[in-house]
Design an enzyme around this catalytic site. Structure first.
Site, short mmCIF file in Angstrom:
data_model
loop_
_atom_site.label_atom_id
_atom_site.label_comp_id
_atom_site.label_asym_id
_atom_site.label_seq_id
_atom_site.Cartn_x
_atom_site.Cartn_y
_atom_site.Cartn_z
N SER A 14 0.84 -1.19 0.00
CA SER A 14 0.00 0.00 0.00
C SER A 14 0.87 1.24 0.00
CB SER A 14 -0.89 0.00 1.25
OG SER A 14 -1.54 1.23 1.39
N THR A 16 0.36 3.60 1.78
CA THR A 16 0.41 4.08 3.15
C THR A 16 1.79 3.93 3.78
OG1 THR A 16 -0.79 4.09 5.23
CG2 THR A 16 -0.35 1.95 4.25
N TYR A 39 -2.13 -0.92 9.91
CA TYR A 39 -2.19 -1.50 8.56
C TYR A 39 -0.92 -1.13 7.78
CZ TYR A 39 -3.62 -2.10 3.70
OH TYR A 39 -3.67 -2.45 2.37
N LYS A 43 2.26 -3.63 6.30
CA LYS A 43 2.71 -3.62 4.90
C LYS A 43 4.19 -3.26 4.82
CE LYS A 43 -1.15 -4.70 2.87
NZ LYS A 43 -1.28 -5.93 2.10
N PHE A 68 -2.77 2.67 -4.39
CA PHE A 68 -3.43 3.86 -3.85
C PHE A 68 -4.89 3.50 -3.60
CE2 PHE A 68 0.17 5.64 -5.96
CZ PHE A 68 0.48 6.79 -5.26
N ASN A 69 -5.53 4.21 -2.70
CA ASN A 69 -6.95 4.01 -2.45
C ASN A 69 -7.73 4.51 -3.66
OD1 ASN A 69 -9.55 3.91 -1.57
ND2 ASN A 69 -9.21 5.06 0.30
#
Length: 77
Positions: A14, A16, A39, A43, A68-69
């Site tokens: 992710s 993130t 989360y 990752k 990406f979201n």
């Protein structure tokens, strides 16, 4: 995986892992940042484990995809 001779892995990561990114847009050359949630940490840590495995045994092929979201704060939701 060892028992079956599998040394190829694609890890679904992710974006993130970049935390508060040092530059926008985020590119493959951006350094990872400080994650802001559990989360992100999972990752980041698992990605690092896979990188370390590949560096220790060059027969491994590791690909880390960072997503990406796709649903953000856009008006259409």
């Amino acid at each position: 995986m060892r028992n079956h001779g599998c040394k190829n892995i694609i890890f679904s990561s992710s974006v993130t892992v970049y935390g508060d990114p040092v530059e926008i847009p985020i590119t493959e050359n951006c350094p990872k940042g400080v994650c802001t949630n559990p989360y992100g940490w999972t990752k980041s840590m698992l990605g690092q484990v896979l990188i370390d495995v590949q560096e220790a045994d060059n027969e491994w092929n590791v690909v880390i995809l960072r997503y990406f979201n796709p649903v953000g704060t856009h008006a259409y939701g």
